[in-house]
Design an enzyme around this catalytic site. Structure first.
Site, PDB file in Angstrom:
ATOM      1  N   VAL A  53      -7.007  -1.802  -0.788  1.00 41.09           N
ATOM      2  CA  VAL A  53      -8.160  -2.680  -0.534  1.00 41.09           C
ATOM      3  C   VAL A  53      -9.487  -1.910  -0.497  1.00 41.09           C
ATOM      4  O   VAL A  53     -10.543  -2.518  -0.362  1.00 41.09           O
ATOM      5  CB  VAL A  53      -7.993  -3.521   0.757  1.00 41.09           C
TER       6      VAL A  53
ATOM      7  N   GLN B  45       0.858  -1.187   0.000  1.00 42.16           N
ATOM      8  CA  GLN B  45       0.000   0.000   0.000  1.00 42.16           C
ATOM      9  C   GLN B  45       0.897   1.240   0.000  1.00 42.16           C
ATOM     10  O   GLN B  45       1.561   1.529   0.995  1.00 42.16           O
ATOM     11  CB  GLN B  45      -0.909  -0.054   1.229  1.00 42.16           C
TER      12      GLN B  45
ATOM     13  N   ILE C 132       2.454  -7.587  19.664  1.00 42.60           N
ATOM     14  CA  ILE C 132       3.836  -7.638  19.175  1.00 42.60           C
ATOM     15  C   ILE C 132       4.193  -6.252  18.662  1.00 42.60           C
ATOM     16  O   ILE C 132       3.341  -5.569  18.088  1.00 42.60           O
ATOM     17  CB  ILE C 132       3.989  -8.626  17.990  1.00 42.60           C
TER      18      ILE C 132
ATOM     19  N   LEU D  55       5.017  -2.201  12.942  1.00 37.91           N
ATOM     20  CA  LEU D  55       4.741  -0.826  12.499  1.00 37.91           C
ATOM     21  C   LEU D  55       3.341  -0.396  12.939  1.00 37.91           C
ATOM     22  O   LEU D  55       3.127   0.730  13.379  1.00 37.91           O
ATOM     23  CB  LEU D  55       4.877  -0.723  10.976  1.00 37.91           C
ATOM     24  N   ALA D  56       2.366  -1.332  12.846  1.00 35.89           N
ATOM     25  CA  ALA D  56       0.989  -1.024  13.248  1.00 35.89           C
ATOM     26  C   ALA D  56       0.924  -0.663  14.734  1.00 35.89           C
ATOM     27  O   ALA D  56       0.106   0.156  15.147  1.00 35.89           O
ATOM     28  CB  ALA D  56       0.069  -2.202  12.948  1.00 35.89           C
TER      29      ALA D  56
ATOM     30  N   TYR E 206      -8.429   0.111  22.283  1.00 41.43           N
ATOM     31  CA  TYR E 206      -8.533  -0.665  21.036  1.00 41.43           C
ATOM     32  C   TYR E 206      -9.819  -0.261  20.287  1.00 41.43           C
ATOM     33  O   TYR E 206      -9.874  -0.262  19.058  1.00 41.43           O
ATOM     34  CB  TYR E 206      -8.456  -2.168  21.308  1.00 41.43           C
TER      35      TYR E 206
ATOM     36  N   LYS F 147     -12.538  -6.101  14.397  1.00 36.57           N
ATOM     37  CA  LYS F 147     -12.019  -7.470  14.502  1.00 36.57           C
ATOM     38  C   LYS F 147     -13.145  -8.456  14.827  1.00 36.57           C
ATOM     39  O   LYS F 147     -13.114  -9.601  14.375  1.00 36.57           O
ATOM     40  CB  LYS F 147     -10.905  -7.566  15.551  1.00 36.57           C
TER      41      LYS F 147
HETATM   42  O1  0WE Z   1      -4.844  -4.423  15.411  1.00 38.07           O
HETATM   43  C1  0WE Z   1      -3.919  -3.835  15.904  1.00 38.07           C
HETATM   44  C2  0WE Z   1      -3.490  -2.463  15.400  1.00 38.07           C
HETATM   45  C3  0WE Z   1      -4.146  -2.036  14.131  1.00 38.07           C
HETATM   46  C4  0WE Z   1      -4.006  -0.564  13.830  1.00 38.07           C
HETATM   47  C5  0WE Z   1      -2.915   0.206  14.192  1.00 38.07           C
HETATM   48  C6  0WE Z   1      -2.864   1.551  13.857  1.00 38.07           C
HETATM   49  C7  0WE Z   1      -1.736   2.448  14.263  1.00 38.07           C
HETATM   50  C8  0WE Z   1      -1.589   3.679  13.428  1.00 38.07           C
HETATM   51  C9  0WE Z   1      -5.033   0.030  13.145  1.00 38.07           C
HETATM   52  N1  0WE Z   1      -5.011   1.336  12.803  1.00 38.07           N
HETATM   53  C10 0WE Z   1      -3.939   2.092  13.138  1.00 38.07           C
HETATM   54  N2  0WE Z   1      -3.956   3.410  12.763  1.00 38.07           N
HETATM   55  C11 0WE Z   1      -2.886   4.228  12.926  1.00 38.07           C
HETATM   56  O2  0WE Z   1      -2.961   5.429  12.592  1.00 38.07           O
HETATM   57  N3  0WE Z   1      -3.247  -4.406  16.956  1.00 38.07           N
HETATM   58  C12 0WE Z   1      -3.672  -5.673  17.473  1.00 38.07           C
HETATM   59  C13 0WE Z   1      -2.128  -3.742  17.659  1.00 38.07           C
HETATM   60  C14 0WE Z   1      -2.712  -2.922  18.753  1.00 38.07           C
HETATM   61  O3  0WE Z   1      -3.329  -1.753  18.464  1.00 38.07           O
HETATM   62  C15 0WE Z   1      -3.794  -1.244  19.674  1.00 38.07           C
HETATM   63  C16 0WE Z   1      -3.473  -2.106  20.696  1.00 38.07           C
HETATM   64  C17 0WE Z   1      -2.792  -3.205  20.113  1.00 38.07           C
HETATM   65  C18 0WE Z   1      -2.268  -4.405  20.813  1.00 38.07           C
HETATM   66  C19 0WE Z   1      -4.490  -0.067  19.897  1.00 38.07           C
HETATM   67  C20 0WE Z   1      -4.846   0.262  21.198  1.00 38.07           C
HETATM   68  C21 0WE Z   1      -4.541  -0.601  22.227  1.00 38.07           C
HETATM   69  C22 0WE Z   1      -3.839  -1.786  21.997  1.00 38.07           C
END
Ligand code: 0WE
Length: 255
Positions: A66, A41, A192, A195-196, A156, A163
Protein backbone atom coordinates in the site's frame (compact mmCIF):
# COMPACT_ATOMS: atom_id res chain seq x y z
CA UNK A 1 -27.68 -15.24 6.62
CA UNK A 2 -26.67 -12.39 4.30
CA UNK A 3 -28.44 -13.34 1.04
CA UNK A 4 -28.15 -9.71 -0.01
CA UNK A 5 -24.39 -10.19 -0.56
CA UNK A 6 -24.99 -12.73 -3.31
CA UNK A 7 -22.71 -12.13 -6.30
CA UNK A 8 -21.09 -9.05 -4.76
CA UNK A 9 -17.44 -8.69 -5.73
CA UNK A 10 -15.12 -7.87 -2.86
CA UNK A 11 -11.44 -7.00 -2.56
CA UNK A 12 -9.97 -7.86 0.84
CA UNK A 13 -6.72 -6.11 1.77
CA UNK A 14 -4.99 -7.16 4.98
CA UNK A 15 -5.33 -10.89 5.58
CA UNK A 16 -2.19 -12.17 7.31
CA UNK A 17 -3.44 -15.47 8.75
CA UNK A 18 -6.55 -17.29 9.98
CA UNK A 19 -6.82 -15.00 13.02
CA UNK A 20 -6.88 -11.79 10.94
CA UNK A 21 -9.93 -9.54 11.28
CA UNK A 22 -9.87 -9.19 7.48
CA UNK A 23 -10.26 -12.96 7.27
CA UNK A 24 -13.18 -12.92 9.71
CA UNK A 25 -14.94 -10.37 7.52
CA UNK A 26 -14.04 -12.28 4.35
CA UNK A 27 -15.57 -15.50 5.70
CA UNK A 28 -18.88 -13.84 6.52
CA UNK A 29 -18.96 -12.11 3.13
CA UNK A 30 -18.36 -15.53 1.56
CA UNK A 31 -21.16 -17.07 3.62
CA UNK A 32 -23.44 -14.33 2.28
CA UNK A 33 -22.56 -15.31 -1.28
CA UNK A 34 -19.92 -12.71 -2.16
CA UNK A 35 -17.07 -13.43 -4.58
CA UNK A 36 -13.72 -12.65 -2.96
CA UNK A 37 -10.31 -11.39 -4.05
CA UNK A 38 -7.34 -11.06 -1.73
CA UNK A 39 -4.10 -9.14 -1.55
CA UNK A 40 -1.18 -9.96 0.69
CA UNK A 41 1.98 -8.18 1.79
CA UNK A 42 5.19 -10.16 1.31
CA UNK A 43 6.11 -13.77 0.50
CA UNK A 44 5.76 -15.08 4.07
CA UNK A 45 2.14 -13.99 4.11
CA UNK A 46 1.47 -15.41 0.64
CA UNK A 47 1.96 -18.92 2.05
CA UNK A 48 -0.71 -18.16 4.67
CA UNK A 49 -3.19 -16.29 2.48
CA UNK A 50 -3.30 -18.64 -0.56
CA UNK A 51 -4.81 -21.64 1.28
CA UNK A 52 -7.31 -19.38 3.06
CA UNK A 53 -8.38 -17.88 -0.28
CA UNK A 54 -8.74 -21.37 -1.78
CA UNK A 55 -10.98 -22.41 1.09
CA UNK A 56 -13.48 -19.72 0.02
CA UNK A 57 -13.07 -20.58 -3.68
CA UNK A 58 -11.12 -17.43 -4.47
CA UNK A 59 -8.50 -17.57 -7.21
CA UNK A 60 -7.55 -13.88 -7.13
CA UNK A 61 -4.58 -13.57 -4.76
CA UNK A 62 -2.14 -10.76 -5.56
CA UNK A 63 0.73 -9.09 -3.73
CA UNK A 64 0.04 -5.49 -2.80
CA UNK A 65 2.20 -2.92 -1.07
CA UNK A 66 0.00 0.00 0.00
CA UNK A 67 3.04 2.29 -0.06
CA UNK A 68 3.51 1.69 -3.81
CA UNK A 69 1.09 3.62 -6.05
CA UNK A 70 1.99 1.83 -9.28
CA UNK A 71 1.62 -1.57 -7.59
CA UNK A 72 -1.86 -0.55 -6.38
CA UNK A 73 -2.73 0.60 -9.91
CA UNK A 74 -1.80 -2.76 -11.35
CA UNK A 75 -3.71 -4.78 -8.72
CA UNK A 76 -6.84 -2.70 -9.36
CA UNK A 77 -6.46 -3.13 -13.10
CA UNK A 78 -6.12 -6.91 -12.65
CA UNK A 79 -9.24 -6.82 -10.51
CA UNK A 80 -11.12 -5.03 -13.30
CA UNK A 81 -9.89 -7.56 -15.88
CA UNK A 82 -11.09 -10.43 -13.71
CA UNK A 83 -14.31 -9.09 -12.18
CA UNK A 84 -15.34 -6.07 -14.28
CA UNK A 85 -16.67 -4.09 -11.33
CA UNK A 86 -16.20 -3.92 -7.55
CA UNK A 87 -18.88 -3.77 -4.85
CA UNK A 88 -16.90 -4.09 -1.62
CA UNK A 89 -13.44 -3.03 -0.46
CA UNK A 90 -12.14 -4.13 2.94
CA UNK A 91 -9.08 -2.23 4.20
CA UNK A 92 -7.51 -3.92 7.23
CA UNK A 93 -3.97 -2.61 7.22
CA UNK A 94 -1.99 -0.75 9.88
CA UNK A 95 1.61 -0.36 10.90
CA UNK A 96 3.85 1.48 13.31
CA UNK A 97 7.45 0.71 14.15
CA UNK A 98 7.67 -1.51 17.21
CA UNK A 99 9.74 1.09 19.07
CA UNK A 100 6.92 3.61 18.56
CA UNK A 101 4.42 1.31 20.35
CA UNK A 102 6.31 1.49 23.59
CA UNK A 103 7.37 4.26 25.95
CA UNK A 104 6.49 7.91 25.30
CA UNK A 105 4.56 9.19 22.26
CA UNK A 106 6.62 12.39 22.42
CA UNK A 107 9.64 10.35 21.32
CA UNK A 108 8.06 9.37 17.97
CA UNK A 109 10.42 10.23 15.12
CA UNK A 110 9.27 12.13 12.02
CA UNK A 111 9.97 9.03 9.93
CA UNK A 112 8.02 6.75 12.31
CA UNK A 113 5.07 9.15 12.40
CA UNK A 114 4.93 9.46 8.59
CA UNK A 115 5.34 5.69 8.09
CA UNK A 116 2.43 4.92 10.40
CA UNK A 117 0.22 7.59 8.82
CA UNK A 118 1.11 6.41 5.31
CA UNK A 119 0.35 2.72 5.87
CA UNK A 120 -2.49 3.07 8.39
CA UNK A 121 -4.41 6.12 7.07
CA UNK A 122 -3.29 7.39 3.67
CA UNK A 123 -3.55 3.88 2.19
CA UNK A 124 -7.34 4.11 2.57
CA UNK A 125 -7.38 7.26 0.44
CA UNK A 126 -5.15 5.63 -2.18
CA UNK A 127 -7.34 2.51 -2.33
CA UNK A 128 -10.64 4.43 -2.34
CA UNK A 129 -9.46 6.59 -5.24
CA UNK A 130 -8.71 3.46 -7.28
CA UNK A 131 -11.89 1.63 -6.20
CA UNK A 132 -14.20 4.53 -7.12
CA UNK A 133 -14.18 3.97 -10.91
CA UNK A 134 -14.77 0.21 -10.41
CA UNK A 135 -17.74 0.74 -8.10
CA UNK A 136 -20.06 1.56 -10.99
CA UNK A 137 -23.18 0.41 -9.13
CA UNK A 138 -22.18 2.02 -5.83
CA UNK A 139 -20.37 0.09 -3.15
CA UNK A 140 -19.14 -0.22 0.39
CA UNK A 141 -15.67 0.57 1.68
CA UNK A 142 -14.80 -0.68 5.15
CA UNK A 143 -11.79 -0.08 7.39
CA UNK A 144 -10.78 -1.04 10.93
CA UNK A 145 -10.13 1.35 13.79
CA UNK A 146 -9.49 1.30 17.53
CA UNK A 147 -10.61 3.43 20.46
CA UNK A 148 -7.05 4.68 20.97
CA UNK A 149 -8.01 7.15 18.20
CA UNK A 150 -10.09 9.05 20.79
CA UNK A 151 -8.60 8.40 24.22
CA UNK A 152 -5.02 7.93 25.28
CA UNK A 153 -4.24 4.26 25.75
CA UNK A 154 -0.86 3.16 27.13
CA UNK A 155 1.65 2.44 24.34
CA UNK A 156 -0.86 2.81 21.47
CA UNK A 157 0.87 6.13 20.80
CA UNK A 158 1.38 6.98 17.12
CA UNK A 159 -1.21 4.34 16.11
CA UNK A 160 -3.82 6.36 18.04
CA UNK A 161 -2.94 9.42 15.99
CA UNK A 162 -3.06 7.35 12.78
CA UNK A 163 -6.46 5.88 13.70
CA UNK A 164 -7.79 9.39 14.44
CA UNK A 165 -6.64 10.38 10.94
CA UNK A 166 -8.20 7.20 9.55
CA UNK A 167 -11.60 7.93 11.11
CA UNK A 168 -11.53 11.49 9.76
CA UNK A 169 -10.49 10.06 6.39
CA UNK A 170 -13.61 7.85 6.50
CA UNK A 171 -15.79 10.98 6.90
CA UNK A 172 -14.16 12.96 4.09
CA UNK A 173 -14.22 9.97 1.74
CA UNK A 174 -17.88 9.32 2.63
CA UNK A 175 -18.68 12.89 1.60
CA UNK A 176 -16.77 12.68 -1.69
CA UNK A 177 -18.06 9.25 -2.70
CA UNK A 178 -21.62 9.58 -1.38
CA UNK A 179 -23.03 10.90 -4.67
CA UNK A 180 -21.73 7.72 -6.35
CA UNK A 181 -23.59 5.67 -3.71
CA UNK A 182 -20.28 4.44 -2.36
CA UNK A 183 -20.44 4.19 1.43
CA UNK A 184 -17.38 4.42 3.66
CA UNK A 185 -17.37 3.20 7.27
CA UNK A 186 -15.07 1.96 10.01
CA UNK A 187 -15.45 -0.82 12.54
CA UNK A 188 -13.84 0.05 15.86
CA UNK A 189 -13.15 -3.31 17.50
CA UNK A 190 -12.17 -4.14 21.06
CA UNK A 191 -8.77 -5.80 21.51
CA UNK A 192 -8.40 -9.28 20.01
CA UNK A 193 -5.41 -11.59 19.82
CA UNK A 194 -4.24 -11.43 16.20
CA UNK A 195 -0.85 -11.35 14.50
CA UNK A 196 -0.87 -7.53 14.79
CA UNK A 197 -1.42 -7.90 18.54
CA UNK A 198 1.18 -10.64 18.95
CA UNK A 199 3.95 -8.06 18.70
CA UNK A 200 2.50 -5.96 21.53
CA UNK A 201 4.13 -6.16 24.95
CA UNK A 202 1.77 -7.35 27.74
CA UNK A 203 -1.11 -7.94 25.35
CA UNK A 204 -2.50 -10.55 27.73
CA UNK A 205 -2.80 -7.84 30.42
CA UNK A 206 -4.49 -5.52 27.91
CA UNK A 207 -7.08 -8.23 27.20
CA UNK A 208 -7.66 -8.93 30.90
CA UNK A 209 -8.09 -5.24 31.79
CA UNK A 210 -10.33 -4.68 28.79
CA UNK A 211 -12.59 -7.54 29.83
CA UNK A 212 -13.24 -6.09 33.29
CA UNK A 213 -13.78 -2.58 31.85
CA UNK A 214 -16.56 -3.63 29.46
CA UNK A 215 -20.21 -3.47 30.53
CA UNK A 216 -20.62 -7.04 29.32
CA UNK A 217 -17.53 -8.35 31.16
CA UNK A 218 -16.31 -10.19 28.11
CA UNK A 219 -14.00 -9.48 25.22
CA UNK A 220 -15.04 -9.78 21.62
CA UNK A 221 -13.77 -12.22 19.03
CA UNK A 222 -13.11 -12.26 15.28
CA UNK A 223 -16.66 -13.42 14.46
CA UNK A 224 -18.08 -10.27 16.10
CA UNK A 225 -15.99 -8.15 13.72
CA UNK A 226 -16.99 -10.35 10.79
CA UNK A 227 -20.68 -9.86 11.60
CA UNK A 228 -20.50 -6.05 11.84
CA UNK A 229 -18.25 -5.96 8.78
CA UNK A 230 -20.69 -8.02 6.72
CA UNK A 231 -23.57 -5.79 7.88
CA UNK A 232 -21.71 -2.63 6.83
CA UNK A 233 -20.92 -4.17 3.43
CA UNK A 234 -24.51 -5.28 2.84
CA UNK A 235 -27.63 -3.37 1.77
CA UNK A 236 -28.90 -3.77 5.36
CA UNK A 237 -26.77 -0.66 6.03
CA UNK A 238 -27.60 1.13 2.77
CA UNK A 239 -27.85 4.59 4.32
CA UNK A 240 -25.03 4.28 6.84
CA UNK A 241 -21.90 6.11 5.72
CA UNK A 242 -19.07 8.05 7.34
CA UNK A 243 -19.58 6.15 10.60
CA UNK A 244 -17.28 4.45 13.03
CA UNK A 245 -19.27 1.66 14.66
CA UNK A 246 -18.08 -0.05 17.84
CA UNK A 247 -17.99 -3.76 18.48
CA UNK A 248 -16.35 -3.75 21.90
CA UNK A 249 -18.88 -5.16 24.44
CA UNK A 250 -19.68 -1.52 25.25
CA UNK A 251 -16.18 -0.49 26.39
CA UNK A 252 -16.39 2.89 24.61
CA UNK A 253 -19.27 4.15 26.78
CA UNK A 254 -17.25 3.87 29.99
CA UNK A 255 -15.51 6.79 31.71
O1 0WE B 1 -4.09 -1.30 15.81
C1 0WE B 1 -3.64 -2.19 16.48
C2 0WE B 1 -2.25 -2.76 16.22
C3 0WE B 1 -1.61 -2.28 14.96
C4 0WE B 1 -0.13 -2.54 14.89
C5 0WE B 1 0.51 -3.62 15.47
C6 0WE B 1 1.88 -3.79 15.33
C7 0WE B 1 2.63 -4.91 15.98
C8 0WE B 1 3.94 -5.23 15.35
C9 0WE B 1 0.63 -1.64 14.18
N1 0WE B 1 1.96 -1.77 14.03
C10 0WE B 1 2.58 -2.84 14.59
N2 0WE B 1 3.94 -2.94 14.40
C11 0WE B 1 4.65 -4.03 14.79
O2 0WE B 1 5.89 -4.06 14.63
N3 0WE B 1 -4.40 -2.70 17.50
C12 0WE B 1 -5.69 -2.15 17.79
C13 0WE B 1 -3.92 -3.77 18.41
C14 0WE B 1 -3.21 -3.11 19.54
O3 0WE B 1 -1.97 -2.60 19.35
C15 0WE B 1 -1.59 -2.02 20.56
C16 0WE B 1 -2.61 -2.17 21.48
C17 0WE B 1 -3.66 -2.85 20.83
C18 0WE B 1 -4.98 -3.22 21.41
C19 0WE B 1 -0.41 -1.37 20.87
C20 0WE B 1 -0.23 -0.88 22.16
C21 0WE B 1 -1.25 -1.01 23.08
C22 0WE B 1 -2.44 -1.67 22.77
Amino acid sequence: MHPSLKGKKALIVGVANERSLAWAIAQQLHQGGAELAFTYQGETLERRVRPLAESVKSTFVEPMNVQDDSNMDSVMSKFRDRFGTMDILVHAVAFANREDLDGRFVDTSRAGFLLSMDISAYSLVALAKRAEPLMEAGGSILTLSYYGAHKVMPNYNVMGVSKAALEATVRYLANDLGPKKIRVNAVSAGPIKTLAAAGIRNFRDILAKSEERTPMKENIDQDDVGALGAFLCSPLSKHITGSTMYVDSGAHIMA
